[in-house]
Write an enzyme that holds these catalytic residues in place. Structure first.
Site, PDB file in Angstrom:
ATOM      1  N   HIS A  85     102.696  -3.067  53.093  1.00 43.35           N
ATOM      2  CA  HIS A  85     104.438  -2.319  53.609  1.00 43.35           C
ATOM      3  C   HIS A  85     105.531  -3.507  53.949  1.00 43.35           C
ATOM      4  O   HIS A  85     106.420  -3.386  55.055  1.00 43.35           O
ATOM      5  CB  HIS A  85     103.958  -1.637  55.116  1.00 43.35           C
ATOM      6  CG  HIS A  85     103.078  -0.382  54.645  1.00 43.35           C
ATOM      7  ND1 HIS A  85     104.028   0.652  54.258  1.00 43.35           N
ATOM      8  CD2 HIS A  85     102.387  -0.056  54.767  1.00 43.35           C
ATOM      9  CE1 HIS A  85     102.539   1.641  54.584  1.00 43.35           C
ATOM     10  NE2 HIS A  85     101.706   0.658  54.347  1.00 43.35           N
ATOM     11  N   ASN A 158     102.047   8.004  55.204  1.00 45.27           N
ATOM     12  CA  ASN A 158     102.928   7.782  54.607  1.00 45.27           C
ATOM     13  C   ASN A 158     103.254   9.068  54.109  1.00 45.27           C
ATOM     14  O   ASN A 158     104.038  10.201  54.805  1.00 45.27           O
ATOM     15  CB  ASN A 158     101.626   7.751  53.675  1.00 45.27           C
ATOM     16  CG  ASN A 158     101.267   5.722  53.617  1.00 45.27           C
ATOM     17  OD1 ASN A 158     101.757   5.437  54.212  1.00 45.27           O
ATOM     18  ND2 ASN A 158      99.901   5.509  52.889  1.00 45.27           N
ATOM     19  N   HIS A 349     101.820   1.027  65.076  1.00 44.24           N
ATOM     20  CA  HIS A 349      99.439   1.030  65.967  1.00 44.24           C
ATOM     21  C   HIS A 349      99.618   2.647  65.598  1.00 44.24           C
ATOM     22  O   HIS A 349     100.004   2.987  66.636  1.00 44.24           O
ATOM     23  CB  HIS A 349      99.717   0.200  66.763  1.00 44.24           C
ATOM     24  CG  HIS A 349      98.256   0.227  67.117  1.00 44.24           C
ATOM     25  ND1 HIS A 349      97.148   0.551  66.600  1.00 44.24           N
ATOM     26  CD2 HIS A 349      97.763  -0.824  68.522  1.00 44.24           C
ATOM     27  CE1 HIS A 349      95.732   0.072  67.486  1.00 44.24           C
ATOM     28  NE2 HIS A 349      96.049  -0.107  68.287  1.00 44.24           N
TER      29      HIS A 349
HETATM   30 FE1  HDE Z   1      98.268   0.685  57.113  1.00 43.54          FE
HETATM   31  N1  HDE Z   1      98.872  -1.146  57.249  1.00 43.54           N
HETATM   32  N2  HDE Z   1      96.473   0.460  56.545  1.00 43.54           N
HETATM   33  N3  HDE Z   1      98.438   2.364  56.004  1.00 43.54           N
HETATM   34  N4  HDE Z   1     100.116   0.817  57.397  1.00 43.54           N
HETATM   35  C1  HDE Z   1      99.669  -1.985  58.278  1.00 43.54           C
HETATM   36  O1  HDE Z   1     100.145  -3.120  60.492  1.00 43.54           O
HETATM   37  C2  HDE Z   1      95.855  -0.576  57.478  1.00 43.54           C
HETATM   38  C3  HDE Z   1      96.804   2.855  55.787  1.00 43.54           C
HETATM   39  C4  HDE Z   1     100.592   1.879  57.125  1.00 43.54           C
HETATM   40  O2  HDE Z   1     106.563   0.577  58.777  1.00 43.54           O
HETATM   41  C5  HDE Z   1      99.585  -3.611  58.734  1.00 43.54           C
HETATM   42  O3  HDE Z   1     102.278  -4.107  61.146  1.00 43.54           O
HETATM   43  C6  HDE Z   1      93.842  -0.156  56.992  1.00 43.54           C
HETATM   44  C7  HDE Z   1      97.277   4.719  55.890  1.00 43.54           C
HETATM   45  C8  HDE Z   1     102.075   1.847  57.530  1.00 43.54           C
HETATM   46  O4  HDE Z   1     105.760  -1.964  59.961  1.00 43.54           O
HETATM   47  C9  HDE Z   1      98.074  -2.762  58.490  1.00 43.54           C
HETATM   48  C10 HDE Z   1      94.177   0.980  57.030  1.00 43.54           C
HETATM   49  C11 HDE Z   1      97.877   4.512  55.799  1.00 43.54           C
HETATM   50  C12 HDE Z   1     102.312   0.942  57.716  1.00 43.54           C
HETATM   51  C13 HDE Z   1      97.727  -2.241  57.919  1.00 43.54           C
HETATM   52  C14 HDE Z   1      95.574   1.392  56.064  1.00 43.54           C
HETATM   53  C15 HDE Z   1      99.007   3.281  56.192  1.00 43.54           C
HETATM   54  C16 HDE Z   1     101.060   0.018  57.776  1.00 43.54           C
HETATM   55  C17 HDE Z   1     100.199  -4.376  57.932  1.00 43.54           C
HETATM   56  C18 HDE Z   1      93.114   1.328  55.983  1.00 43.54           C
HETATM   57  C19 HDE Z   1      98.636   6.455  55.894  1.00 43.54           C
HETATM   58  C20 HDE Z   1     103.757  -0.170  58.086  1.00 43.54           C
HETATM   59  C21 HDE Z   1     101.289  -4.533  58.805  1.00 43.54           C
HETATM   60  C22 HDE Z   1      91.552   1.343  56.808  1.00 43.54           C
HETATM   61  C23 HDE Z   1      98.731   7.301  56.918  1.00 43.54           C
HETATM   62  C24 HDE Z   1     104.758   0.194  59.052  1.00 43.54           C
HETATM   63  C25 HDE Z   1     101.389  -4.290  59.487  1.00 43.54           C
HETATM   64  C26 HDE Z   1     105.524  -0.606  59.635  1.00 43.54           C
HETATM   65  C27 HDE Z   1     100.812  -1.242  58.200  1.00 43.54           C
HETATM   66  C28 HDE Z   1      96.479  -1.580  58.016  1.00 43.54           C
HETATM   67  C29 HDE Z   1      95.805   2.639  55.837  1.00 43.54           C
HETATM   68  C30 HDE Z   1      99.802   3.414  56.676  1.00 43.54           C
HETATM   69  C31 HDE Z   1      97.312  -4.857  57.626  1.00 43.54           C
HETATM   70  C32 HDE Z   1      93.371  -1.606  57.800  1.00 43.54           C
HETATM   71  C33 HDE Z   1      95.692   5.458  55.431  1.00 43.54           C
HETATM   72  C34 HDE Z   1     103.361   2.565  56.952  1.00 43.54           C
HETATM   73  O5  HDE Z   1      97.442  -3.425  60.113  1.00 43.54           O
END
Ligand code: HDE
Length: 734
Positions: A85, A158, A349
């Site tokens: 993202h 999402n 978060h």
């Molecule tokens: Fe994320 N995801 N994600 N994700 N995610 C991040 O956090 C992660 C997942 C989502 O505009 C990171 O600040 C793991 C699902 C959005 O700043 C990180 C797993 C969904 C955004 C991270 C998932 C999301 C992130 C990267 C699997 C939809 C952007 C930078 C367990 C429900 C937020 C950050 C923004 C961002 C980890 C799966 C949505 C690395 C470990 C499922 C919208 O922490």
């Protein structure tokens, strides 16, 4: 027995005679209007053009503290981009609930319909780097931060309601597979390469998500025209402590719309900031994006009635089974002042939560609860990231956390521990009644295992449900997307494994994709798949077999059934040259603008043009500075001279052909009908030789009709978004 609340002790410092309070003297520096240029220490700068040198032609001196401060700050300007993202755009706004949800949740921001809760929303793509194109085929992030009076609450969702994997353990593998390949860092912001499909072809659980990302949902027309989903099942808790399951939705009031893949790749070249610009301009124009907040609420007793596991993030609850109740509205009405300070530094978060909402044991969500805090420490560099203005809660923050990099708060007094008597026990814990967060007391009686529940093993039924629910045009687009993506894969075995997987979703889908790839669907691939089960796992359980359930169709999953009643914020291109027919242009333009559309004039050159009544108009774009893919519809007014010129401008003819190819609404009036003779729409003109208005697959043609009739048909055609029947017209190159 109730214990009396400790009283805040008098601050001893407050009684001492105060000297100079520097923090109160510090000036607001957010606005530089009329201000002197200074160093970061506030020293006024006298020469910002030249470094300090030993002589005009001599070496720069180490003494030049002004130069060194400036360059040092510059050298450190970048912070690590988000691992996923990284590319995004954001806006401020507010949320208001329609009626109290007290029956289901005690969350304060969901109680009072008169209360406006401030929000900051960041939309994003997942795979690309910060500078990548907005139009990549990808999931879009839809992250909402509610600044509630009980603390910040983040719905980090999402635009697709399910995910690729079921367990957070697989997330690094998924992301490594989709990111550019590590040896040559190719391709940027694209899943169409070997490592992604190698991984996916070994992950039957990804198949439902693959249907969504290969559909047009992955190439939205606008951030303002896509749905949002919380994905995981969460819990609502009311003030009696009663828990219910809940799924979150965002419904765009403009409907859910997408572009075509051919457009997406062209927009990527024409305007890689297309979505970012669209969001920014809509807000600047006062066309505030609006989304309704929806919830699907499930009683705890119904947890196991669905035939799939509510904890499995690769499943959705069809809206026809549990309707989405629209409970409030989100309005985005202010652009950020500074991209870095706000959009880049905002820290979302899923663990930022408020009383009345709680987690479930979804193993993907559980992993996320660790990841986001960890990633903020790396990206923002300090556990004090909550003090950055965009992350600051509006609820008061008091605790005994202290120090660390870039601490902003100047805590007073000598007590930084709890329990204490020296500070009268402050800050003290809150009871539930006072808003203290208490986790839902879920009963757990389990064996510690590294395993996955068998209730997660049906990987295909909902993939089939999605495919079955799509219109014929949407199905065609999925087939084409898969042909494109797998066509870019170089390893034949990966293509074969993928079409085998697709055959478990739908045989005709697999056959059509295989045909495009020039292969046939293989009979079996189990041997390869054994890799994706635990070393001591039972292969039979994990094999990609259809479970045999036919879930029918869910009309809510098709964008063909979305809202199509408005042309608000749609962009209409008007093609003109000197001598254009001024009267109909003025009437049509005004009518479109009254209906909320944006109208832009495009001509062979920039500057002013003269209409056939002598009126001057300002041109917005030349054919060189824009392209049909940046618009939703095209209007060509008549005027003999204008049409004669446009007939000799190949880019004008291409503009019309391309808009036609992309199934957009087109209107031509007066002499412009002759211009169509030079395009691939010639047969439409031949049909339209009669009088009045002729409407044919979203093409509105009239030589002589009153503009009012043309306008009504044109507006109807634009509101339809696209006229898919034209896709079968494959004689038009573009
Ligand atoms: Fe994320 N995801 N994600 N994700 N995610 C991040 O956090 C992660 C997942 C989502 O505009 C990171 O600040 C793991 C699902 C959005 O700043 C990180 C797993 C969904 C955004 C991270 C998932 C999301 C992130 C990267 C699997 C939809 C952007 C930078 C367990 C429900 C937020 C950050 C923004 C961002 C980890 C799966 C949505 C690395 C470990 C499922 C919208 O922490």
């Amino acid at each position: 027995m109730s214990i009396a609340k400790p009283k805040k002790p008098k601050n001893k410092h407050a009684q001492q005679p105060s000297t100079v309070k520097v923090d109160q003297l510090v000036k607001d520096t957010t606005d530089a209007t009329g201000a002197y240029l200074t160093t970061n220490q506030g020293l006024r700068i006298n020469d910002n053009q030249n470094s300090l040198k030993a002589g005009e032609r001599g070496p720069t001196l180490l003494e030049d503290f002004i130069f060194r401060e400036k360059i040092t700050h510059f050298d450190h300007e970048r912070i690590p981009e988000r691992i996923v993202h990284a590319r995004g755009a954001a806006a401020h706004g507010y949320f208001q609930v329609y009626h109290s949800m007290a029956q289901y949740t005690k969350a304060k921001f969901l109680q009072d319909p008169t209360q406006k809760t401030p929000v900051f929303v960041r939309f994003s793509t997942v795979a690309g780097s910060r500078g990548s194109t907005d139009l990549a085929r990808d999931v879009r992030g839809f992250a909402v931060k509610f600044y509630t009076e009980e603390g910040n609450y983040d719905v980090v969702g999402n635009n697709i309601p399910v995910f690729f994997i079921q367990d957070a353990m697989k997330f690094p593998d998924l992301v490594h597979a989709v990111k550019p390949e590590p040896h040559n860092e190719i391709p940027q912001a694209a899943s169409a390469h070997d490592t992604f499909w190698d991984f996916i072809s070994l992950m039957p659980e990804a198949m439902h998500m693959i249907m969504w990302v290969m559909s047009d949902r992955a190439i939205p027309r606008s951030y303002r025209m896509m749905e949002g989903f919380g994905v995981h099942t969460f819990r609502f808790i009311n003030d009696k402590g009663q828990a219910r399951f809940v799924k979150f939705h965002w419904k765009p009031l403009l409907g859910t719309h997408s572009v075509l893949w051919d457009e997406a790749i062209k927009i990527s070249g024409n305007d890689p900031d297309f979505h970012r610009r669209d969001l920014w301009e809509a807000i600047e124009n006062g066309d505030y994006p609006e989304f309704e907040f929806g919830v699907q609420i499930i009683e705890e007793k119904d947890e196991h009635k669905f035939g799939f596991d509510l904890l499995d993030p690769t499943k959705l609850i069809p809206e026809e089974m549990v309707p989405v109740q629209r409970i409030g509205k989100l309005i985005l009405n202010r652009n950020p002042d500074n991209f870095f300070a706000e959009t880049e530094q905002v820290a979302f978060h899923p663990g930022h939560i408020v009383p009345g909402i709680d987690f479930t044991n979804d193993p993907l969500l559980q992993g996320r609860l660790f990841s986001y805090l960890d990633t903020q420490l790396k990206r923002l560099g300090s556990p004090n990231f909550h003090e950055i203005p965009i992350n600051r809660p509006i609820a008061p923050v008091h605790n005994n956390q202290r120090d660390a990099h870039m601490r902003q708060t100047i805590n007073k007094g000598r007590v930084a521990y709890e329990p204490n008597t020296l500070a009268g026990g402050c800050p003290f814990q809150a009871t539930r009644g006072e808003g203290g967060f208490a986790s839902h007391a879920e009963r757990i009686d389990a064996t510690k295992v590294r395993a996955r529940s068998e209730s997660f093993f049906d990987h295909f039924s909902q993939a089939t449900l999605f495919f079955n629910s799509q219109s014929a045009a949407e199905q065609d687009h999925i087939v084409n997307a898969l042909r494109f993506e797998l066509g870019k894969v170089e390893t034949p075995a990966i293509r074969e494994r993928m079409v085998y997987m697709l055959a478990q979703v739908d045989k005709s889908l697999a056959n059509r994709v295989a045909e495009g790839l020039g292969i046939s669907v293989p009979a079996g691939i189990e041997r390869d798949l054994n890799q994706s089960i635990p070393a001591d796992g039972d292969p039979k359980k994990f094999q990609p077999k259809r479970v045999g359930k036919n879930l029918g169709a869910s009309p809510a999953l098709s964008m063909a059934n979305t809202t199509m009643n408005s042309i608000k914020t749609r962009k209409v291109a008007v093609l003109v040259a000197d001598g254009f027919d001024a009267a109909p242009l003025a009437t049509v333009k005004q009518a479109l603008m009254n209906a909320g559309a944006q109208v832009k004039l495009i001509a062979p050159r920039l500057g002013q043009l003269q209409g056939n009544n002598g009126e001057q108009v300002k041109i917005d774009f030349s054919f060189l500075t824009c392209s049909s893919v940046l618009f939703d519809a095209v209007y060509v007014p008549g005027g003999e001279a204008s049409i004669e010129t446009l007939q000799g401008v190949p880019k004008a003819l291409h503009f019309i052909n391309e808009a036609f190819k992309h199934c957009k609404a087109i209107a031509v009036t007066g002499a412009a009908v002759d211009l169509l003779q030079a395009t691939y729409l010639a047969d439409k003109v031949n049909h339209a030789s009669g009088k009045g208005v002729i409407v044919d697959e979203g093409v509105v043609i009239s030589r002589d009709a009153a503009p009012a009739k043309v306008i009504a048909e044109f507006i109807k055609a634009i509101a339809q978004h696209r006229h898919w029947s034209r896709e079968r017209d494959d004689h038009v190159p573009a």
